[in-house]
Design a protein around this motif. Structure first.
Motif, PDB file in Angstrom:
ATOM      1  N   LYS A 146     -10.846  35.803  42.880  1.00 18.50           N
ATOM      2  CA  LYS A 146     -11.413  35.614  41.540  1.00 18.50           C
ATOM      3  C   LYS A 146     -10.327  35.040  40.635  1.00 18.50           C
ATOM      4  O   LYS A 146      -9.179  35.477  40.648  1.00 18.50           O
ATOM      5  N   GLU A 191     -15.509  33.137  41.133  1.00 15.81           N
ATOM      6  CA  GLU A 191     -15.386  33.987  42.316  1.00 15.81           C
ATOM      7  C   GLU A 191     -15.679  33.175  43.573  1.00 15.81           C
ATOM      8  O   GLU A 191     -16.589  32.331  43.585  1.00 15.81           O
ATOM      9  N   ARG A 403     -17.877  41.388  47.571  1.00 11.66           N
ATOM     10  CA  ARG A 403     -16.752  41.534  46.651  1.00 11.66           C
ATOM     11  C   ARG A 403     -15.796  42.574  47.228  1.00 11.66           C
ATOM     12  O   ARG A 403     -16.122  43.753  47.299  1.00 11.66           O
TER      13      ARG A 403
END
Length: 831
Positions: A146, A191, A403
């Motif tokens: 990110k 991201e 993530r």
């Protein structure tokens, strides 16, 4: 990197919860700053080092009651933390008075002998090829990244400025950096989740992007390319780390002992592994170096943690702070793999402590390592486009699953903030202004068209006088499968309109099969490049040379039609076939003649050339990285080499074409990173024309009569000073990036950069070609007697944007009107 985008992004840019925050300055008893002092929370491994001015800031999610400040040669200072937030601390270090015989003072240059830290460093070098993914034949891992940009140093004065009137709601969620202690406002977040495959036997690596998401700028590839180029991967085990297009000496480098001072500070268990803690700082100022510390295991000599902070005096522009943290995971007793990489950059026009700027923060998390899974070589050659719609449109379920580090509160708020901002007219106006300055085009959404480029609007040359140009292009999105572009221009002196129109069509995305064509009628300065170009809309130097050296009157009327087919069968290998038909004549016949002997003419002479030409082109750019999948893509790096091979065949008779000939051209360009000594750019060009052709079709050694430094040209040659049908040229330019000036005390603070160049050309011209163009008033001279050469010394980074070159002609000084010396310059934004 887009040289216009960065400064304007910086100009436009004007709740992690922490339990312990500290900041202040460390001084000695004489109120002098103590640089590189160690500051840690007592009974922890969390710490930092003071900067060149003795200042420090750090924070932790844990609560600590005591701060320990130490520096060898001084007594340790323990400060009780009465509050969770302790700013503006003033720590006075007292010189040590006891056990001086056991103290090693590291305030100056350190000996490389009998230094336990250097002994450990040598063991790291010996083991570095056995650590990380290098020790396996093949590897694979997941990678989550990110990148965030934040406006920093927010205060009430900034919030009240007129530029933010109507945008006050953006300041509702301010936070404080755990590195610098400054308030900041997130304004951009990107991201990426990908899988990385590598083969150490094949020396191949491939990153397959599976998801990409960013806040508010999904279609702006200029910003995305800027981010990709800005934050490229690096390996701290390498001798040099490329950051912001600069080569920094790694603290783990084999040349580190010549660049850094090292001291063994501590030892402790980290994740049940006994590790040594080594602090390092630079031996000299103004070099591209870091200061910080690292923890290294006592048996494998693999890194466990490393902190790197770019020294304030480093010769780098527009960046006030760079801070890097890397953590390595202990997989088993002998394997340490990179787990987390965090980098914070503070971009600012000034390096003063309170100057405002933009934070750039990149966090990369690595997980799920798998080893020794063999993939065929073809696997690594298949292209993967991170901006494919399937990748860009991943849903929330995908991101919740992939993530590897959860978004914190302020990062989650970026998406909502940008969605809201895009509906505010004032913000849209600011954003559009930045786009225009960065791309040069004014976007007209309702027409799906761009107007520009604004940088081409005005020009000047001897034939046209003041010249005005207006252009436009279709633009439905960043990844258009086709694009049309055109322009109109008008010259005040000749009172003539000029025009150009071109189109490109992407017929197949996988092979990148592109068909293109166009037509242009304009005035051009031939002889500014040896390698032929069929770019229909290229902006000629003839329309931009407001000030020149000597008479700049060798201009040509060109009427060009072109058609080409291009395909990319293998990544970065382009193959093209094309045809052109051009008509050439002098734009200033009284000053510049293109006449040649023509037995078919009533006068025996012709002053106009009509030529049909077929050509085949191969361009190979190994290592080149691009983004986008439309007919036009953006480059995101400049470290690749370029090999070009071009074959052209002139065909006589068809469409009244005048000449038969064959021409072969080859060029090879390569940037070289010479360790910590800067970057060398090199280009070699070779070419030969088989057959008799007139002056308008010969190869002219590129001169430069402007005051601008232009790589690939000869600064002390006039246009058409040397004309050839066989040639070889070499261009070398080395930028030391301030390596030499940093050692001169009175120049050190100016952060100037030294540049040297060497250029040479050899060529020949046959007797038959000389005879064919004998009626022209241009001297037909080739540098065949000896190699023509010139050299230059330059100073760059003057006021951070200007460069001046002093150019010296090495020989052929007896040529009429030869220029033995000249000064050229350029300007631009670079780190």
């Amino acid at each position: 990197m887009n040289k216009f985008l960065f400064p304007f992004l910086l100009l436009f840019g004007l709740f992690v919860t922490a339990q312990s925050k500290v900041g202040g300055i460390v001084l000695d008893e004489f109120d002098q700053p103590v640089a590189f002092a160690n500051v840690i929370f007592k009974n922890s491994s969390q710490g930092t080092i003071t900067n060149d001015d003795g200042r420090f800031y750090m924070e932790s999610e844990n609560t600590y009651e005591t701060l320990l400040v130490s520096f060898i040669g001084y007594e340790d200072q323990e400060i009780t933390l009465t509050r969770k937030v302790n700013y503006d601390m003033k720590v006075i270090m007292k010189e040590a008075t006891e056990n001086l015989q056991e103290v090693v003072v590291i305030s100056g240059k350190q000996s490389k002998k009998n230094n336990p830290a250097v002994d450990i460093l040598r063991k790291i070098w010996a083991k570095k090829r056995q650590n990380g993914v290098r020790q396996f034949k093949q590897y694979k891992y997941d990678k989550y990244e990110k990148v965030e940009f934040d406006l920093n140093t927010i205060d009430s004065a900034l919030m009240k400025r007129k530029i933010f009137k109507g945008l006050e709601f953006v300041f509702q969620d301010l936070d404080t950096s755990r590195i610098t202690g400054k308030t900041y406002l997130p304004i951009f977040l990107n991201e990426t989740f990908s899988q990385v495959h590598g083969d150490n036997l094949l020396n191949e690596e491939k990153e397959k992007v599976l998801g990409n998401k960013n806040s508010g700028f999904d279609n702006n590839q200029a910003i995305i390319a800027f981010v990709e180029d800005l934050y490229q991967d690096y390996d701290v085990y390498d001798n040099y780390l490329k950051i912001f297009d600069k080569s920094f000496t790694s603290p783990i480098s084999r040349t580190g002992v010549d660049t850094y001072n090292y001291a063994l500070r501590d030892s402790a268990f980290i994740d049940n592994k006994w590790c040594y803690n080594i602090v390092y700082y630079p031996r000299r100022k103004n070099e591209l170096t870091f200061k910080g510390d690292f923890w290294v295991n006592d048996s494998t000599y693999a890194l466990k943690e490393i902190n790197m902070e770019v020294t304030k005096s480093a010769n780098i522009n527009w960046v006030k702070e760079i801070y890097i943290e890397q953590e390595f995971d202990v997989v088993n007793d002998s394997v340490f793999l990179l787990k987390r990489d965090y980098m914070l950059s503070d971009f600012s026009f000034r390096k003063k402590e309170q100057s405002r700027g933009v934070y750039g923060k990149r966090t990369t998390v690595y997980n799920d390592y798998v080893f020794d899974e063999v993939k065929p070589k073809e696997f690594y050659r298949k292209e993967n486009n991170p901006f494919d719609p399937a990748v860009m449109n991943q849903d929330s379920t995908f991101w919740a699953r992939n993530r590897l580090e959860a978004l914190n509160k302020d990062e989650k708020g970026v998406y909502q903030l940008l969605d809201t901002l895009k509906t505010v007219p004032k913000f849209k106006s600011y954003y559009n202004l930045v786009e225009v300055l960065g791309s040069g085009y004014v976007e007209i959404d309702k027409w799906d068209m761009d107007i520009g480029s604004v940088y081409d609007f005005f020009g000047y040359n001897d034939a046209e006088g003041p010249r005005f140009r207006v252009g436009a292009r279709t633009f439905f999105g960043q990844n258009d499968p086709w694009r049309l572009e055109g322009y109109m221009a008008y010259g005040i002196f000749d009172k003539k309109f000029k025009h150009g129109l071109a189109g490109k069509f992407l017929l197949d995305k996988k092979s990148r099969l592109i068909v293109s064509g166009g037509h242009r009628r304009d005035i051009e300065q031939l002889g500014v490049s040896l390698t032929s170009t069929n770019d229909v809309l290229g902006r000629s130097i003839a329309s931009s040379s407001v000030l020149t050296v000597g008479a700049n009157n060798k201009l040509t009327n060109i009427n060009l039609s072109a058609f080409a087919v291009e395909i990319e069968p293998v990544t970065n290998l382009r193959v093209g076939l094309g045809t052109t038909f051009r008509t050439l004549s002098s734009a200033l016949p009284d000053d510049f003649s293109l006449e040649y002997i023509d037995p078919t003419s009533a006068t025996g002479l012709s002053s106009e050339i009509k030529q049909l030409e077929m050509n085949a082109l191969i361009i190979y750019t190994p290592g080149k990285k691009t983004i986008g999948y439309g007919v036009e893509r953006r480059n995101i790096n400049d470290t690749y080499s370029t090999l070009l091979l071009n074959y052209s065949r002139g065909i006589q008779g068809t469409l009244d074409s005048d000449f038969n000939y064959d021409k072969v051209q080859f060029s090879y360009s390569q940037p070289w990173q010479i360790g910590g000594f800067g970057r060398l750019y090199s280009t070699i060009e070779l070419g030969k024309t088989f057959g008799d052709v007139p002056l308008g079709l010969l190869s002219v050694v590129p001169g430069n009569q402007t005051f601008f430094t232009t790589y690939g040209t000869f600064a002390n040659l006039d246009f058409y000073e040397f004309v050839t049908d066989t040639y070889a040229t070499l261009h070398l330019e080395h930028n030391f990036n301030g390596r030499l000036f940093s050692r001169i005390p009175f120049l050190r603070k100016l952060n100037l950069r030294e540049i040297v160049g060497l250029r040479g050309a050899w060529g020949d011209l046959s007797d038959s070609n000389i005879a064919l163009s004998s009626p022209t008033n241009v001297p037909l001279i080739a540098p065949n007697d000896r190699i023509y050469y010139e050299w230059s010394v330059g100073v760059g980074n003057i006021f951070k944007i200007f460069r001046i070159d002093f150019n010296f002609r090495g020989n052929y000084l007896d040529t009429p009107d030869a220029r033995p010396f000249g000064i050229t310059g350029s300007f631009g934004f670079s780190f």
